[in-house]
Design a protein around this motif. Structure first.
Motif, PDB file in Angstrom:
ATOM      1  N   GLY A 180       2.884   5.121 -14.237  1.00 50.07           N
ATOM      2  CA  GLY A 180       4.218   5.188 -13.681  1.00 50.07           C
ATOM      3  C   GLY A 180       4.698   3.835 -13.193  1.00 50.07           C
ATOM      4  O   GLY A 180       3.904   3.002 -12.751  1.00 50.07           O
ATOM      5  N   THR A 181       6.005   3.616 -13.275  1.00 50.07           N
ATOM      6  CA  THR A 181       6.571   2.348 -12.823  1.00 50.07           C
ATOM      7  C   THR A 181       7.574   2.512 -11.692  1.00 50.07           C
ATOM      8  O   THR A 181       7.932   1.529 -11.037  1.00 50.07           O
ATOM      9  CB  THR A 181       7.273   1.618 -13.990  1.00 50.07           C
ATOM     10  OG1 THR A 181       8.315   2.451 -14.512  1.00 50.07           O
ATOM     11  CG2 THR A 181       6.277   1.283 -15.098  1.00 50.07           C
ATOM     12  N   ASN A 182       8.046   3.733 -11.450  1.00 55.82           N
ATOM     13  CA  ASN A 182       9.034   3.986 -10.396  1.00 55.82           C
ATOM     14  C   ASN A 182       8.302   4.396  -9.125  1.00 55.82           C
ATOM     15  O   ASN A 182       7.808   5.521  -9.007  1.00 55.82           O
ATOM     16  CB  ASN A 182       9.995   5.096 -10.841  1.00 55.82           C
ATOM     17  CG  ASN A 182      11.148   5.303  -9.873  1.00 55.82           C
ATOM     18  OD1 ASN A 182      10.984   5.193  -8.665  1.00 55.82           O
ATOM     19  ND2 ASN A 182      12.322   5.612 -10.416  1.00 55.82           N
ATOM     20  N   LEU A 183       8.208   3.471  -8.166  1.00 53.26           N
ATOM     21  CA  LEU A 183       7.454   3.750  -6.948  1.00 53.26           C
ATOM     22  C   LEU A 183       8.041   4.935  -6.198  1.00 53.26           C
ATOM     23  O   LEU A 183       7.306   5.755  -5.646  1.00 53.26           O
ATOM     24  CB  LEU A 183       7.410   2.503  -6.061  1.00 53.26           C
ATOM     25  CG  LEU A 183       6.449   2.514  -4.870  1.00 53.26           C
ATOM     26  CD1 LEU A 183       6.015   1.095  -4.513  1.00 53.26           C
ATOM     27  CD2 LEU A 183       7.055   3.175  -3.642  1.00 53.26           C
ATOM     28  N   ASN A 184       9.370   5.024  -6.181  1.00 55.66           N
ATOM     29  CA  ASN A 184      10.038   6.124  -5.473  1.00 55.66           C
ATOM     30  C   ASN A 184       9.542   7.472  -5.970  1.00 55.66           C
ATOM     31  O   ASN A 184       9.195   8.361  -5.184  1.00 55.66           O
ATOM     32  CB  ASN A 184      11.558   6.071  -5.668  1.00 55.66           C
ATOM     33  CG  ASN A 184      12.138   4.693  -5.535  1.00 55.66           C
ATOM     34  OD1 ASN A 184      11.568   3.719  -5.990  1.00 55.66           O
ATOM     35  ND2 ASN A 184      13.308   4.599  -4.930  1.00 55.66           N
ATOM     36  N   ASN A 204       0.829  -1.204   0.000  1.00 58.98           N
ATOM     37  CA  ASN A 204       0.000   0.000   0.000  1.00 58.98           C
ATOM     38  C   ASN A 204       0.864   1.255   0.000  1.00 58.98           C
ATOM     39  O   ASN A 204       1.964   1.277   0.547  1.00 58.98           O
ATOM     40  CB  ASN A 204      -0.995  -0.001   1.165  1.00 58.98           C
ATOM     41  CG  ASN A 204      -0.338   0.137   2.524  1.00 58.98           C
ATOM     42  OD1 ASN A 204       0.889   0.200   2.646  1.00 58.98           O
ATOM     43  ND2 ASN A 204      -1.143   0.176   3.564  1.00 58.98           N
ATOM     44  N   VAL A 205       0.367   2.277  -0.656  1.00 59.94           N
ATOM     45  CA  VAL A 205       1.057   3.566  -0.752  1.00 59.94           C
ATOM     46  C   VAL A 205       0.040   4.664  -0.431  1.00 59.94           C
ATOM     47  O   VAL A 205      -1.116   4.390  -0.139  1.00 59.94           O
ATOM     48  CB  VAL A 205       1.648   3.769  -2.171  1.00 59.94           C
ATOM     49  CG1 VAL A 205       2.763   2.768  -2.440  1.00 59.94           C
ATOM     50  CG2 VAL A 205       0.562   3.631  -3.243  1.00 59.94           C
ATOM     51  N   ARG A 206       0.483   5.915  -0.489  1.00 64.91           N
ATOM     52  CA  ARG A 206      -0.387   7.058  -0.206  1.00 64.91           C
ATOM     53  C   ARG A 206      -1.090   6.912   1.139  1.00 64.91           C
ATOM     54  O   ARG A 206      -2.308   7.026   1.245  1.00 64.91           O
ATOM     55  CB  ARG A 206      -1.421   7.251  -1.321  1.00 64.91           C
ATOM     56  CG  ARG A 206      -0.837   7.801  -2.602  1.00 64.91           C
ATOM     57  CD  ARG A 206      -1.853   8.574  -3.423  1.00 64.91           C
ATOM     58  NE  ARG A 206      -3.146   7.947  -3.542  1.00 64.91           N
ATOM     59  CZ  ARG A 206      -3.700   7.553  -4.688  1.00 64.91           C
ATOM     60  NH1 ARG A 206      -3.043   7.714  -5.816  1.00 64.91           N
ATOM     61  NH2 ARG A 206      -4.885   7.020  -4.720  1.00 64.91           N
ATOM     62  N   GLN A 207      -0.308   6.590   2.169  1.00 66.76           N
ATOM     63  CA  GLN A 207      -0.852   6.448   3.526  1.00 66.76           C
ATOM     64  C   GLN A 207      -1.984   5.427   3.594  1.00 66.76           C
ATOM     65  O   GLN A 207      -2.957   5.585   4.320  1.00 66.76           O
ATOM     66  CB  GLN A 207      -1.350   7.809   4.029  1.00 66.76           C
ATOM     67  CG  GLN A 207      -0.301   8.907   4.045  1.00 66.76           C
ATOM     68  CD  GLN A 207       0.862   8.586   4.982  1.00 66.76           C
ATOM     69  OE1 GLN A 207       0.674   8.040   6.065  1.00 66.76           O
ATOM     70  NE2 GLN A 207       2.075   8.932   4.552  1.00 66.76           N
ATOM     71  N   TYR A 247       5.140   7.765  -5.749  1.00 70.15           N
ATOM     72  CA  TYR A 247       4.483   7.792  -4.445  1.00 70.15           C
ATOM     73  C   TYR A 247       5.441   8.066  -3.284  1.00 70.15           C
ATOM     74  O   TYR A 247       5.001   8.498  -2.214  1.00 70.15           O
ATOM     75  CB  TYR A 247       3.762   6.462  -4.188  1.00 70.15           C
ATOM     76  CG  TYR A 247       2.673   6.174  -5.191  1.00 70.15           C
ATOM     77  CD1 TYR A 247       1.529   6.965  -5.243  1.00 70.15           C
ATOM     78  CD2 TYR A 247       2.784   5.117  -6.092  1.00 70.15           C
ATOM     79  CE1 TYR A 247       0.518   6.709  -6.167  1.00 70.15           C
ATOM     80  CE2 TYR A 247       1.777   4.848  -7.016  1.00 70.15           C
ATOM     81  CZ  TYR A 247       0.651   5.645  -7.053  1.00 70.15           C
ATOM     82  OH  TYR A 247      -0.334   5.398  -7.961  1.00 70.15           O
ATOM     83  N   GLY A 248       6.719   7.794  -3.456  1.00 70.56           N
ATOM     84  CA  GLY A 248       7.647   7.901  -2.337  1.00 70.56           C
ATOM     85  C   GLY A 248       7.431   6.760  -1.354  1.00 70.56           C
ATOM     86  O   GLY A 248       6.571   5.890  -1.547  1.00 70.56           O
TER      87      GLY A 248
END
Length: 611
Positions: free
Chosen positions: A590-594, A563-566, A597-598
């Motif tokens: 997008g494919t680069n999670l960093n 999960n991303v985005r809190q 989304y960070g």
């Protein structure tokens, strides 16, 4: 797009009660976590020195005290002896997770196990170890620990393969009641034993790096698979390259070493269909070549230099290195032949008129073939198909790959066609370990996803408006479901849902209680893919160390959804390269999670493995 799994209340109560009892018994909060593991191992104080960018969970031998080193050596020694005797690969992390549930080394020496001395095989005795034991008590501890570890090893093996369902049953019905009877709920002993058994399996990956000698070993299987060939399990397979008609049938090629079987498959794929073909065509070639190689001696009646036989615990597969069988080109040295006529023997190296150079270390074909490691084309009765092929077959595979079909679809279509009516039923998977080494090192973290599943999206798709458990549409809340579907399709396991995609998946999930009324997903989807097994939905990753944490889980065989985005969105993890985590995002391109989304300080990672 938030989606979370709801745990059963009873399971939570049982788990809590187990942990409370351990707390009372040993004076610390239990339930195996890595922090508890460090406390148990006596390594909490120098915690910062145990982590690095290369070995985020690896505990070096010089960080262990004498007791811990002895414990590690004992497990390694006994398991390796069991593996050698039974010609099978054991998951040592499962052994340690079983032994360490109570957090007590001496549990494995407990007399309450009621060790059956008659069950100890005399041929297994380590006489040197026994003779060197200083006291009878040490001898007794050795014998008891060896018996216990052997029993755990035996309990995870069914039909010469590791079977987690079988292991869970043996844990719940036998081992847990024997080792951990004090931790069972008196009112519900069977259900609490089952809960402990599941905890043991789920937490096994935490102990992987304690047991490994070198965490940087290759993740590419190289002769490290066990294949079932007509009811016979064969492992440690090496290929002997034989001369062809131009140099005289029936004798090995001078100067050629035995080749690890999985490296042989890579070399055949390189030679036969080439590195410029689509990735799915390469995977098709690798699976067909692997199946063909294992069945070729039988089809030839072991004539003309073809043969398969066991010698000193090693299986030797003899095949002609030319178009009379199939061509192998050493991926690390290249290859040559005196001419390009059918029947010309192919040699490794660069001395000849027809030369093919070595593959680059990061050539994508290496990753494509590695993703098929151990996979075989099977009939309905489980027998391996002699998947012969010619140039016309390979051209058809490339055409089908270019239409968007993945290699499993290509194989099923091609080997059930009027041209090749071979009765293909499924893609079987062999038991492959990750301990094999090879010069063509390619770990799972570098295997880029390839196939139509990588482009599945929630929105602007045929399934976008379908309901998710009554809580909203796929487009609005279907990120978790779509991410799981991506990973299911990626594994190539058998799925009971025809024409599998997010649309057919969500329909099946709705019909079979896969969501709550609000659209929250139940992560366990094994009712549709029995071999796609949920290991844990509770791994925590995040912050600056997230790439290393995710890398470690991938190396342990996890197919991850994170999960991303809190917690507001889910994505499927593709791979890790350096500090970059690549993803398959159902909600965007997008494919680069960093970058997209960070890394949140705390992210939930859901791990599935193929059993």
């Amino acid at each position: 797009m938030e989606n979370k799994e709801e745990d059963g209340i009873i399971a939570k109560l049982i788990k809590s009660k187990m942990k409370l009892k351990i707390y009372v018994g040993i004076g610390v909060i239990a339930g195996i976590s890595f922090l508890l593991f460090l406390v148990i191992m006596g390594t909490l104080e120098p915690i910062t020195s145990l982590f690095s960018t290369d070995k985020s969970l690896h505990i070096e031998d010089d960080k262990l005290n004498d007791s811990q080193k002895s414990f590690k050596e004992r497990i390694n020694k006994v398991v390796e002896a069991y593996e050698k005797k039974h010609n099978i690969k054991i998951d040592k992390s499962l052994v340690l997770s079983t032994l360490m549930y109570s957090g007590n080394y001496d549990q494995i020496y407990d007399e309450s196990l009621q060790m059956d001395q008659n069950s100890l095989d005399a041929e297994d005795e380590d006489t040197e170890d026994l003779e060197n034991s200083a006291t009878k008590e040490e001898m007794k501890k050795y014998r008891t620990s060896r018996w216990t570890i052997n029993k755990i090893c035996k309990s995870m093996i069914k039909d010469n393969n590791i079977d987690l369902d079988y292991f869970e049953d043996n844990l719940a019905n036998d081992i847990v009641p024997s080792l951990y009877k004090d931790y069972l709920d008196e009112a519900h002993p069977e259900s609490s034993a089952r809960a402990i058994a599941r905890d043991i399996i789920e937490n096994a990956s935490m102990y992987k790096y304690f047991l490994e000698e070198d965490e940087e070993e290759s993740c590419t299987q190289s002769g490290a698979c066990t294949y079932n060939l007509d009811g016979v399990n064969i492992s440690n397979v090496k290929v002997r390259l034989m001369k062809c008609v131009d140099e005289g049938w029936g004798t090995p090629i001078e100067g050629e070493e035995l080749v690890d079987f999985e490296k042989y498959v890579l070399g055949v794929t390189y030679a036969e269909i080439g590195p410029d073909s689509p990735a799915e065509a390469q995977k098709t070639e690798a699976t067909a070549a692997r199946s063909y190689a294992l069945t070729r001696p039988g089809a030839m009646g072991s004539s003309a230099g073809t043969n398969i036989e066991e010698k000193d615990g090693q299986w030797i597969l003899s095949l002609r290195n030319c178009t009379e069988d199939q061509v192998y080109c050493d991926p690390d040295k290249g290859c040559y032949a005196a001419g390009n006529n059918t029947g010309n023997t192919v040699h490794s190296g660069s001395n000849g008129s027809q030369y093919k150079g070595p593959l680059a270390a990061d050539a994508p074909i290496r990753a494509a073939v590695a993703q098929t490691a151990g996979k075989l084309l099977l009939r309905g009765d489980g027998t391996v198909i002699n998947a012969g092929y010619l140039d016309v077959d390979q051209r058809r595979w490339i055409e089908l790959a270019n239409t968007g079909k993945d290699y499993t679809e290509i194989l099923m279509e091609h080997y059930n066609s009027s041209y090749r009516p071979y009765g293909a039923s499924t893609i079987g998977e062999s038991n492959c370990s990750s301990s094999g080494s090879s010069s063509n090192k390619t770990c799972a973290t570098n295997n880029a996803a390839a196939g139509p599943y990588a482009d599945w999206k929630q929105c602007n798709a045929p399934w976008s408006n379908l309901s998710v458990g009554g809580g909203g549409s796929v487009c609005s809340i279907g990120c978790a479901m779509t991410s799981v579907a991506m990973q299911m399709a990626r594994t190539g396991v058998e799925i009971s849902i025809p024409d599998f995609n997010p649309g057919t998946f969500v329909t099946a999930m709705n019909a079979n209680g896969g969501f709550t009324s609000g659209g929250l997903i139940y992560w366990d989807v094994s009712q549709f893919a029995p071999r796609f097994r949920l290991i844990s939905a509770e791994y925590a990753v995040g912050g600056a160390s997230a790439p290393d944490q995710i890398r470690s889980l991938l190396k342990d065989g996890c197919y991850l959804v994170v999960n991303v985005r809190q917690g507001g969105h889910y994505v499927a993890i593709d791979r890790v390269e350096g500090d970059t985590v690549y993803m398959m995002d159902p909600g965007g391109n997008g494919t680069n999670l960093n970058e997209v989304y960070g890394f949140d300080s705390k992210m939930q990672a859901i791990c599935y493995k193929v059993s």
